[in-house]
Design a protein around this motif. Structure first.
Motif, PDB file in Angstrom:
ATOM      1  N   GLY A 181      42.134  50.991  36.239  1.00 38.17           N
ATOM      2  CA  GLY A 181      43.238  50.748  37.153  1.00 38.17           C
ATOM      3  C   GLY A 181      43.079  51.436  38.492  1.00 38.17           C
ATOM      4  N   GLN A 182      41.977  52.191  38.665  1.00 32.00           N
ATOM      5  CA  GLN A 182      41.765  52.948  39.896  1.00 32.00           C
ATOM      6  C   GLN A 182      40.492  52.502  40.612  1.00 32.00           C
ATOM      7  OE1 GLN A 182      44.094  55.386  40.981  1.00 32.00           O
ATOM      8  NE2 GLN A 182      45.182  54.298  39.373  1.00 32.00           N
ATOM      9  N   CYS A 183      39.969  51.326  40.274  1.00 37.24           N
ATOM     10  CA  CYS A 183      38.675  50.901  40.822  1.00 37.24           C
ATOM     11  C   CYS A 183      38.844  49.785  41.857  1.00 37.24           C
ATOM     12  CB  CYS A 183      37.758  50.425  39.707  1.00 37.24           C
ATOM     13  SG  CYS A 183      36.085  50.080  40.296  1.00 37.24           S
ATOM     14  N   LEU A 184      38.314  50.050  43.048  1.00 34.51           N
ATOM     15  CA  LEU A 184      38.306  49.050  44.118  1.00 34.51           C
ATOM     16  C   LEU A 184      36.876  48.635  44.470  1.00 34.51           C
ATOM     17  CD1 LEU A 184      40.951  50.644  46.533  1.00 34.51           C
ATOM     18  CD2 LEU A 184      41.316  48.772  44.920  1.00 34.51           C
ATOM     19  N   PHE A 185      35.923  49.102  43.689  1.00 36.33           N
ATOM     20  CA  PHE A 185      34.512  48.882  44.030  1.00 36.33           C
ATOM     21  C   PHE A 185      34.198  47.384  44.125  1.00 36.33           C
ATOM     22  CE2 PHE A 185      30.373  51.474  43.386  1.00 36.33           C
ATOM     23  CZ  PHE A 185      29.752  50.775  44.410  1.00 36.33           C
ATOM     24  N   SER A 186      34.556  46.639  43.090  1.00 37.25           N
ATOM     25  CA  SER A 186      34.243  45.214  43.071  1.00 37.25           C
ATOM     26  C   SER A 186      34.960  44.470  44.193  1.00 37.25           C
ATOM     27  CB  SER A 186      34.630  44.619  41.719  1.00 37.25           C
ATOM     28  OG  SER A 186      34.309  43.255  41.662  1.00 37.25           O
ATOM     29  N   SER A 187      36.193  44.863  44.478  1.00 36.56           N
ATOM     30  CA  SER A 187      36.964  44.191  45.539  1.00 36.56           C
ATOM     31  C   SER A 187      36.281  44.329  46.892  1.00 36.56           C
ATOM     32  CB  SER A 187      38.378  44.773  45.620  1.00 36.56           C
ATOM     33  OG  SER A 187      39.135  44.391  44.511  1.00 36.56           O
ATOM     34  N   PHE A 188      35.880  45.562  47.232  1.00 38.61           N
ATOM     35  CA  PHE A 188      35.337  45.802  48.564  1.00 38.61           C
ATOM     36  C   PHE A 188      33.838  45.531  48.654  1.00 38.61           C
ATOM     37  CE2 PHE A 188      39.389  47.853  48.984  1.00 38.61           C
ATOM     38  CZ  PHE A 188      39.736  47.620  50.309  1.00 38.61           C
ATOM     39  N   ALA A 189      33.134  45.548  47.525  1.00 38.93           N
ATOM     40  CA  ALA A 189      31.696  45.272  47.557  1.00 38.93           C
ATOM     41  C   ALA A 189      31.379  43.806  47.299  1.00 38.93           C
ATOM     42  CB  ALA A 189      30.971  46.138  46.529  1.00 38.93           C
ATOM     43  N   ALA A 190      32.269  43.098  46.574  1.00 39.32           N
ATOM     44  CA  ALA A 190      31.962  41.722  46.182  1.00 39.32           C
ATOM     45  C   ALA A 190      33.134  40.771  46.343  1.00 39.32           C
ATOM     46  CB  ALA A 190      31.481  41.697  44.729  1.00 39.32           C
ATOM     47  N   ASN A 191      34.242  41.254  46.915  1.00 40.39           N
ATOM     48  CA  ASN A 191      35.433  40.435  47.125  1.00 40.39           C
ATOM     49  C   ASN A 191      35.993  39.860  45.820  1.00 40.39           C
ATOM     50  OD1 ASN A 191      37.006  39.777  49.482  1.00 40.39           O
ATOM     51  ND2 ASN A 191      36.653  37.635  48.997  1.00 40.39           N
ATOM     52  N   ARG A 192      35.793  40.611  44.739  1.00 42.99           N
ATOM     53  CA  ARG A 192      36.321  40.216  43.427  1.00 42.99           C
ATOM     54  C   ARG A 192      37.026  41.424  42.824  1.00 42.99           C
ATOM     55  NH1 ARG A 192      31.247  37.811  40.284  1.00 42.99           N
ATOM     56  NH2 ARG A 192      32.694  38.225  38.540  1.00 42.99           N
ATOM     57  N   SER A 193      38.289  41.261  42.523  1.00 41.94           N
ATOM     58  CA  SER A 193      39.108  42.408  42.121  1.00 41.94           C
ATOM     59  C   SER A 193      38.969  42.727  40.637  1.00 41.94           C
ATOM     60  CB  SER A 193      40.578  42.125  42.436  1.00 41.94           C
ATOM     61  OG  SER A 193      41.396  43.139  41.891  1.00 41.94           O
ATOM     62  N   ALA A 194      38.557  43.964  40.355  1.00 45.39           N
ATOM     63  CA  ALA A 194      38.558  44.441  38.964  1.00 45.39           C
ATOM     64  C   ALA A 194      39.983  44.554  38.457  1.00 45.39           C
ATOM     65  CB  ALA A 194      37.857  45.787  38.888  1.00 45.39           C
TER      66      ALA A 194
END
Length: 814
Positions: A181-194
């Motif tokens: 619930g604290q991960c934004l990596f995929s959103s900002f690196a791949a435009n896909r929200s974890a």
């Protein structure tokens, strides 16, 4: 305080069902409960998931087998999705869903209000680490919490003993590197929200770790430094069960049905043996673990829960199977190749193997097996066969390379061919000449009767035999039932047409099924959410205020001198701030609000420390920034002014309402929503709550309990002033910080909305938020001044395009 009996009941085994085949696999494995997702409203969009119609059928099928069904609805819900989301809940409710797994605080309250009798389970995405958060969620109406994966058994038992709510943990399967619930990596690196279930799994990517410009991969064991091993708690199940845990969850809604069958069966059997005061044999446990490894394996970890602090497997990030042995000899020719291996597992022709070479992991099918010069179909464990594989694969193989069994054909066939366990039914047939045919069917405590219109006749020729009647009754086909006892009451010399007997049996079985499901089905409520009540006045503030988050005292001074209206500073610097007279005088003179931020991750053992800090903040009448529910609740009880930080993942107005009701006077909106979505939230929320949104800053992508830099620190290569980053594909650099032995990873880009302030203002927010995690004091002063001057109308300075700067997700969305 909850009390647990001396005799421990086996915990529920909760299995994943990513599709219908996996659901059948879970039933075959003897699971107690399954969890599934519908459409896009769940944290596994990569799974096949179920349509609403398929969900209804799945719930019925599971219930007929005595299995509970939980709907995974563990994503934040956008303002415009609220009606569609509650429509899905309504359909699941009517179909008899046993519980819904949720993480959106506002949507939880909406569902609880409309469906007070529907159990809600708090998702691990809620990141529950302490008893104060447990109390908050209990007050919100939850009946169960899936606690954070990062808790150890002592913390787990403390939470279990402090509440009457059920506590669930993940026991097997993939681990998230980040606190959930604290991960934004995929959103900002791949435009896909974890957070929204579309994770691109950047933690599985290859990275180079640099410290002060030097590559350190050889110190951390591989090129996948943040890829986690698979969680396997099987050897420590007794320790987990002794905590009083209610449910053991198996991850895997994207894994094959055979995996679901095997993992369900193995964990259920082990739990039952353990709770019978028997200690499972170590060799038996090892064999079961080997079976699990054959189905999916990228290294096993016992997890934080069983004290394993290094949960990563940096050498290789994909599944490669159970260890088979080392190559003793390699033979190759133009058209043939083989490797000689002493087998640690039984191997068969057509099995799949992986070979870990210096270059990479290679895979091949076993084409032939030769033992002592002769071909065999099966090579037993302990034998030393030649394994014939593709000549292309063997080119890079050397003596001493590790070989793994990644596809065990027999195991897959065994799991696939298992029969779905059926419900035993007792039948009683009453047949007397001149009277109607009657069949009673009973399963458990349910009994039904069907009376046929057909009158029993005397036989004109051959009578209908007991064997014929029994044979017809047993033909239950693809129903969930199997005939257990069949009792015939009445006369023997009778005639019943076999077709009539079949129709009557079918009717009574349909009645039985209907009556069983009636206990679960509910009437739909079809709630219609009220249209958003937009603010009638001051929708767009006349003047935006400027809030600035800094990491230290000098950064706070730079922000104060450059025009900040609000300064956020870590709460562990409270004493240093108070002792810095220059800063204290400056903020008082210029009426600058100081907000002391507490971490979004607070374990029970850290709770007392931060509670003491809250007391100091209260005395001095500062504001506190709260990142998790437990601390928000404590601050509210202490009557401290609160800001809800972005770690609450605010996507909708119901969530702002929940946070406001629990003490938040201001909230920081999630950086995952667009400006238009942001406007929807602001316009639909209460007029009295204020909003912040990020206008500048390098985003924190994740925080993990894993101490990535520990081996570097121990070897003296890293200090407080060191420059550390992960580099992906020689371009994107993700800065790393070490905080209290945790690891924090930041984005490779910096959001900068200096050229788009009018767009931000039009959302109706009250504060522009600037975040500085790595910048120098000079940079802080420069950026704050630029924003201050534009807000004050003193400058129209625009930033030039830069590869470092981005507009985040404000226009692209997720």
């Amino acid at each position: 305080m909850a009390k647990h009996p001396d005799k421990i009941t086996p915990p529920e085994i909760l299995s994943p069902a990513g599709n219908y085949d996996a659901l059948l696999g879970a039933i075959k494995g003897g699971t107690d409960a399954i969890y599934l997702g519908v459409g896009e409203f769940n944290a596994r969009q990569g799974a096949s998931n179920f349509t609403p119609e398929e969900m209804e059928n799945a719930i019925d099928l599971a219930h007929l087998h005595g299995i509970s069904v939980y709907l995974a609805f563990n994503v934040p819900v956008k303002e415009t999705e609220l009606q569609d989301a509650i429509d899905v809940i309504d359909r699941a409710y009517a179909a008899g869903i046993d519980a819904v797994i949720m993480r959106d605080l506002g949507f939880i309250e909406l569902v609880k209000k409309n469906y007070p009798d529907l159990p809600i389970h708090g998702s691990t995405q809620l990141n529950t680490n302490n008893t104060e958060t447990v109390k908050f969620l209990e007050k919100l109406g939850l009946s169960r919490i899936i606690v954070a994966r990062e808790l150890d058994t002592a913390e787990l038992k403390h939470i279990i003993d402090s509440t009457d709510m059920d506590i669930e943990i993940f026991a097997h399967g993939a681990l998230c590197y980040s606190y959930s619930g604290q991960c934004l990596f995929s959103s900002f690196a791949a435009n896909r929200s974890a957070n929204r279930g579309a994770c691109a799994q950047p933690c599985r990517w290859k990275f180079d770790l640099f410290i002060n410009g030097k590559n350190m991969n050889h110190h951390i064991g591989g090129v996948s430094p943040i890829s986690c091993a698979e969680l396997c708690t099987l050897p420590g199940l007794e320790e987990l069960i002794n905590t009083g845990i209610k449910s053991l969850k198996i991850e895997g809604r994207m894994k094959r049905a055979e995996y679901v069958t095997a993992s369900s069966e193995i964990y259920k059997e082990t739990a039952e043996i353990t709770c019978q005061d028997e200690k499972p044999d170590s060799n038996w446990l090892q064999e079961r673990e080997n079976d699990l490894a054959k189905l999916f394996y990228r290294g096993f970890t016992r997890g934080f829960v069983l004290g394993d602090r290094n949960v990563t497997h940096p050498e290789y990030s994909s599944s490669y199977g159970a260890f088979l042995g080392k190559t003793r000899r390699v033979k190759r020719s133009k058209n043939a190749a083989s490797i000689k291996v002493k087998l640690n597992q039984t191997l068969e022709v057509n099995d799949g193997i992986s070979i870990h070479t210096k270059q990479r992991m290679l895979g091949s099918k076993v084409e032939r097996l030769t033992v002592d010069g002769g071909d065999v179909e099966v090579a037993e464990k302990g034998s030393i066969p030649y394994i014939h594989i593709s000549p292309k694969t063997v080119k890079s193989v050397k003596t001493g390379d590790d070989v793994y069994l990644n596809t065990d054909v027999s195991l897959l066939e065994e799991m696939g061919e298992r029969d779905v366990k059926k419900v035993p039914v007792n039948f009683q047939i009453r047949a007397n000449i001149g009277r109607q045919l009657e069949i009673t069917a009973s399963a458990g405590d349910i009994e039904v009767l069907h009376v046929s219109d057909y009158l029993i006749q005397e036989p004109k020729k051959a009578p209908t035999s007991v064997e014929q009647i029994t044979d017809i009754i047993k033909r239950l086909g693809d129903t969930p039932y199997v005939a257990d006892k069949i009792e015939l009451k009445g006369e023997e010399d009778i005639f019943i047409p076999l077709g009539e007997l079949t129709r009557t049996r079918r009717s009574v079985v349909e009645k039985l099924q209907q009556k069983q499901l009636e206990r679960f089905h509910r009437h739909p409520k079809n709630p219609k959410l009220p249209a958003a009540k937009h603010k009638t006045g001051n929708k767009i503030p006349g003047k935006l205020l400027l809030s600035v988050e800094v990491a230290d005292i000098e950064g706070a001074k730079a922000a104060a001198d450059s025009g900040a209206d609000v300064i956020y500073i870590p709460a562990d610097l409270f004493d240093k701030v108070e002792n810095n007279k220059e800063l204290v005088l400056k903020v008082k003179r210029d009426n600058i609000e100081i907000v002391f931020t507490l971490p979004a991750i607070i374990h029970e053992k850290e709770l007392e420390e931060w509670t003491n800090v809250l007391r100091k903040i209260k005395i001095k009448e500062y504001t506190v920034g709260c990142g998790e529910p437990g601390i928000l609740s404590l601050a509210h009880q202490m009557e401290i002014k609160c800001v809800a930080l972005k770690s609450f993942t605010i996507f909708n107005s119901p969530t702002t309402n929940v946070l406001q009701a629990n003490g938040a006077s201001r909230v920081i909106l999630s950086p995952e929503i667009t400006l238009e979505e942001m406007k929807n939230v602001v316009q639909a929320s209460d007029n009295t709550i204020q909003f912040e949104a990020i206008a500048y800053g390098r985003q924190q992508l994740l925080v993990t309990e894993h101490d990535l830099l520990k081996p570097i620190v121990e070897k003296g290569f890293y200090g407080e002033d060191s420059n550390a980053f992960l580099q992906h594909k020689k371009k994107d650099r993700y800065p790393i910080k070490r905080w209290r032995n945790r690891t924090v990873i930041y984005d490779s880009h910096v959001i900068n909305m200096l050229n788009n302030l009018d767009d931000m203002k039009n959302t109706g927010i009250d504060y522009l938020r600037l975040e500085f995690s790595h910048e120098s004091n000079r940079k802080i002063a420069s950026v704050v001044s630029d924003f201050r001057n534009i807000l004050d109308g003193k400058s129209k300075k625009n930033i030039t395009d830069s590869k470092v700067y981005s507009k985040g997700l404000y226009y692209s969305g997720i």
